[in-house]
Scaffold this motif. Structure first.
Motif, PDB file in Angstrom:
ATOM      1  N   ALA A  41      -1.578  -3.145  -2.445  1.00 17.74           N
ATOM      2  CA  ALA A  41      -1.860  -2.852  -2.133  1.00 17.74           C
ATOM      3  C   ALA A  41      -0.877  -1.868  -1.620  1.00 17.74           C
ATOM      4  O   ALA A  41      -1.338  -0.334  -1.621  1.00 17.74           O
ATOM      5  CB  ALA A  41      -3.407  -3.282  -1.509  1.00 17.74           C
ATOM      6  N   LEU A  42      -0.349  -1.857  -0.723  1.00 17.16           N
ATOM      7  CA  LEU A  42       0.647  -1.190   0.194  1.00 17.16           C
ATOM      8  C   LEU A  42       2.135  -1.131  -0.569  1.00 17.16           C
ATOM      9  O   LEU A  42       2.222   0.630  -0.769  1.00 17.16           O
ATOM     10  CB  LEU A  42       1.180  -1.939   1.381  1.00 17.16           C
ATOM     11  CG  LEU A  42       0.475  -2.341   3.080  1.00 17.16           C
ATOM     12  CD1 LEU A  42       1.427  -3.322   3.773  1.00 17.16           C
ATOM     13  CD2 LEU A  42       0.085  -1.339   3.670  1.00 17.16           C
ATOM     14  N   ALA A  43       1.929  -1.239  -1.673  1.00 15.73           N
ATOM     15  CA  ALA A  43       3.058  -1.143  -2.582  1.00 15.73           C
ATOM     16  C   ALA A  43       2.724  -0.216  -3.408  1.00 15.73           C
ATOM     17  O   ALA A  43       3.150   1.038  -3.580  1.00 15.73           O
ATOM     18  CB  ALA A  43       3.956  -2.024  -3.775  1.00 15.73           C
ATOM     19  N   TYR A  44       1.582  -0.154  -3.752  1.00 16.85           N
ATOM     20  CA  TYR A  44       0.933   1.037  -4.767  1.00 16.85           C
ATOM     21  C   TYR A  44       0.447   2.453  -4.615  1.00 16.85           C
ATOM     22  O   TYR A  44       0.490   3.589  -4.258  1.00 16.85           O
ATOM     23  CB  TYR A  44      -0.132   0.284  -5.612  1.00 16.85           C
ATOM     24  CG  TYR A  44      -0.385  -0.170  -6.831  1.00 16.85           C
ATOM     25  CD1 TYR A  44      -0.419   0.386  -7.450  1.00 16.85           C
ATOM     26  CD2 TYR A  44      -0.726  -1.849  -6.745  1.00 16.85           C
ATOM     27  CE1 TYR A  44      -0.366  -0.102  -9.307  1.00 16.85           C
ATOM     28  CE2 TYR A  44      -0.528  -2.302  -8.090  1.00 16.85           C
ATOM     29  CZ  TYR A  44      -0.316  -1.559  -9.084  1.00 16.85           C
ATOM     30  OH  TYR A  44      -0.486  -2.080 -10.888  1.00 16.85           O
ATOM     31  N   LEU A 171      -6.783  -0.601  -5.903  1.00 15.25           N
ATOM     32  CA  LEU A 171      -6.198   0.089  -6.055  1.00 15.25           C
ATOM     33  C   LEU A 171      -6.846   1.232  -4.939  1.00 15.25           C
ATOM     34  O   LEU A 171      -6.416   1.906  -4.360  1.00 15.25           O
ATOM     35  CB  LEU A 171      -6.215   0.223  -7.763  1.00 15.25           C
ATOM     36  CG  LEU A 171      -5.634  -0.344  -8.804  1.00 15.25           C
ATOM     37  CD1 LEU A 171      -5.250  -0.288  -9.841  1.00 15.25           C
ATOM     38  CD2 LEU A 171      -4.255  -0.065  -8.331  1.00 15.25           C
ATOM     39  N   ALA A 172      -7.888   0.597  -5.206  1.00 13.76           N
ATOM     40  CA  ALA A 172      -9.202   1.632  -4.082  1.00 13.76           C
ATOM     41  C   ALA A 172      -8.579   1.911  -2.197  1.00 13.76           C
ATOM     42  O   ALA A 172      -8.427   2.801  -2.766  1.00 13.76           O
ATOM     43  CB  ALA A 172     -10.644   1.704  -4.199  1.00 13.76           C
ATOM     44  N   LEU A 173      -8.067   0.417  -2.569  1.00 11.53           N
ATOM     45  CA  LEU A 173      -7.842   0.830  -0.557  1.00 11.53           C
ATOM     46  C   LEU A 173      -5.914   1.328  -1.212  1.00 11.53           C
ATOM     47  O   LEU A 173      -5.813   1.962   0.365  1.00 11.53           O
ATOM     48  CB  LEU A 173      -7.713  -1.253  -0.684  1.00 11.53           C
ATOM     49  CG  LEU A 173      -6.400  -1.499   0.508  1.00 11.53           C
ATOM     50  CD1 LEU A 173      -7.784  -0.581   2.119  1.00 11.53           C
ATOM     51  CD2 LEU A 173      -7.053  -2.855   1.217  1.00 11.53           C
ATOM     52  N   SER A 174      -5.657   1.235  -2.016  1.00 15.81           N
ATOM     53  CA  SER A 174      -4.127   2.095  -1.914  1.00 15.81           C
ATOM     54  C   SER A 174      -4.102   3.390  -1.780  1.00 15.81           C
ATOM     55  O   SER A 174      -2.830   3.791  -1.221  1.00 15.81           O
ATOM     56  CB  SER A 174      -3.474   0.923  -3.206  1.00 15.81           C
ATOM     57  OG  SER A 174      -3.703   2.119  -4.154  1.00 15.81           O
ATOM     58  N   LEU A 175      -5.316   3.396  -2.285  1.00 11.64           N
ATOM     59  CA  LEU A 175      -5.711   5.255  -2.722  1.00 11.64           C
ATOM     60  C   LEU A 175      -5.697   5.420  -0.908  1.00 11.64           C
ATOM     61  O   LEU A 175      -4.766   6.473  -0.514  1.00 11.64           O
ATOM     62  CB  LEU A 175      -6.098   5.438  -3.424  1.00 11.64           C
ATOM     63  CG  LEU A 175      -6.403   7.667  -3.419  1.00 11.64           C
ATOM     64  CD1 LEU A 175      -5.764   7.569  -4.363  1.00 11.64           C
ATOM     65  CD2 LEU A 175      -8.242   7.867  -4.054  1.00 11.64           C
TER      66      LEU A 175
END
Length: 519
Positions: A41-44, A171-175
């Motif tokens: 998530a952090l990388a995305y 992906l939602a968390l990555s945003l």
């Protein structure tokens, strides 16, 4: 504002796809798996900066040095797009072998990330010393493109075994994390005599997370990986979703870029209004993904986002003159979501058509940069400020109208039941692709053998499979013999019967799982 509540929500989002809350009896493998999801998530989150903060050399140098001009920005976009196309061509020519090596290579990420930072530093130093050399202006967007392809392939390789619902939560968390990291970097670097150095810093930070992720070796005590996920959208629905999102990126980009060219203003509008909208929009998106995960359905609120985008374009076209700051904040907050969902739509479309996993990692970034090229090509026409405003309004209104028609078609696809997101998750129907993936994992098939199994089951000839997978017929025959042996079948009919038998067991298996969970 305290970030403690948001940190707690981030912990819930990361733990959600991984099962019950951790206890003292959790194995080391389960803890490693949770750490991988967080790192992914952090990388995305840092990866989105490559497209939200566009790769223009003028963004990196001090503001006193730059003058916003469409010509060098367009040239940078073209260099980025051409480099991505060439990189994708090399991957296609060398097929899966190179993609697998890039996805598992620490040196590829470290080398391209170091080159990105070095080139960004060279831009800043050159701007302070004197004129920036032309070769450096060309090298920077090219290196950005190479790093983007390497990071995209690595991310796609790391996340390809997540289910569609788990991927949605991550992906939602990555945003949301992307917004927090970006604001933190801006706050820390604001006193420095440079330009927008978040552009190279955030992607390079994402490379650090990817390197750590790659260094976490798998242990024997870890639970088995989930089967390769099936697409949550049909091929037609995914293509339509991608087209709608491209329309929005075109309309919103015309507003943010062309209006800036016309007025000589900066592209970005950082302020409390933008932060307030982002702090409301991104957590809401996370909660939608989490709620969908809990309900066992596809995790992306496609229709809700389409309606939001259409409303943004109409409101911006009508209210720009009296409420310019609000319009910029709306567009600036929603564009990262559109870029992320475009990545998802392309990924789902490729998966629905049985194409190699890494192709989406090349196609989605190229589409984003291609839209940017188109926007700045219009800026080269040389219209006056008033004429440019008219062009921007026209582009926004036309794209909003096209998006409306596309959304109605998208709704029709879902109501017709042709979208697996409805037929598979909402109606409880069997997802044959998921069954094939589970069968492949059960019998130890390789990823390529699993792809051949699915294509054989759907009635494709070996010649057609070879063309689709860019392999020779002899290679397909070898894969077919191997998977026949592992499945214990001797003909295509026996193979089809084996898959159908697994499909028939699906409802009973799910019913038993629900009963057990309810007890």
């Amino acid at each position: 504002m305290s970030l403690a509540p948001w940190g707690q929500m981030a912990g819930i989002m990361v733990a959600a796809p991984l099962g019950p809350r951790a206890t003292g009896s959790d194995s080391r493998g389960e803890r490693l798996n949770k750490l991988r999801i967080l790192l992914l998530a952090l990388a995305y989150a840092c990866f989105w900066a490559l497209f939200v903060l566009f790769p223009y050399p003028s963004n990196v140098v001090p503001e006193s040095y730059t003058s916003y001009d469409a010509a060098p920005v367009f040239a940078s976009s073209v260099v980025t797009l051409v480099t991505m196309a060439l990189s994708g061509g090399v991957l296609v020519a060398l097929r899966d072998g190179l993609a697998e090596r890039v996805a598992g290579s620490t040196m590829a990420v470290v080398g391209s990330g170091a080159a990105l930072l070095a080139c960004g530093a060279a831009l800043i130093v050159s701007a302070h010393i004197g004129a920036i050399p032309l070769w450096l202006m060309v090298a920077y967007p090219a290196i950005v493109a190479i790093y983007g392809v390497v990071a995209a392939v690595t991310l796609a390789g790391a996340s390809r075994r997540l289910s569609s619902r788990d991927n949605a939560v991550m992906l939602a968390l990555s945003l949301f994390l992307s917004f927090l990291i970006g604001e933190a970097i801006v706050a820390l670097t604001d006193p420095l005599p440079t330009g927008e150095i978040s552009n190279p810093l955030m992607p390079a930070l994402g490379g650090v997370f990817l390197v750590i992720l790659g260094r976490l070796g798998r242990s024997d005590s870890e639970p088995p990986s989930p089967p390769r996920p099936a697409s949550s959208l049909s091929g037609r629905a995914a293509a339509l979703a991608a087209a709608i999102l491209l329309c929005y990126l075109l309309g919103s980009g015309a507003f943010m870029s062309l209006s800036s060219v016309a007025r000589g203003e900066t592209w970005f509008s950082d302020g409390w209004i933008h932060c307030a909208i982002a702090l409301g929009l991104y957590p809401a998106f996370c909660l939608c993904a989490f709620a969908a995960w809990r309900q066992g359905r596809a995790g992306y609120p496609w229709l809700g986002f389409f309606i939001l985008c259409i409303a943004c374009l109409y409101c911006t076209a009508l209210l720009y003159a009296p409420l310019a700051v609000l319009c910029r904040a709306l567009i600036l907050s929603s564009r990262p979501m559109a870029i992320m969902l475009l990545w998802v739509a392309v990924q789902e479309g490729m998966r629905a058509r049985g194409l190699p996993w890494w192709q989406s990692a090349v196609v989605a970034p190229m589409l984003t940069v291609a839209v940017d090229c188109a926007i700045h090509a219009i800026g080269l026409v040389g219209l006056s400020s008033a004429q440019m405003d008219s062009v921007v309004n026209a582009v926004m209104l036309v794209t909003a109208f096209v998006m409306t028609l596309g959304m109605l078609w998208f709704v029709r696809l879902r109501l017709d039941g042709t979208d697996p997101a409805r037929s598979g998750y909402l109606a409880g129907a069997i997802d044959v692709s998921a069954v094939i993936a589970a069968l492949a994992d059960e019998h130890g098939l390789s990823e390529r053998e699993g792809e051949v199994l699915g294509l054989l089951y759907r009635g494709n000839t070996q010649k057609k499979i070879a063309e689709r997978l860019f392999l020779s017929v002899n290679s397909i025959q070898t894969y077919a013999k191997s998977l026949y042996r592992k499945l214990g079948v001797h003909s295509r009919q026996e193979l089809i019967d084996r898959v159908n038998e697994a499909v028939d067991k699906g409802p009973r298996a799910r019913g038993g799982a629900r009963s057990q969970g309810g007890g």
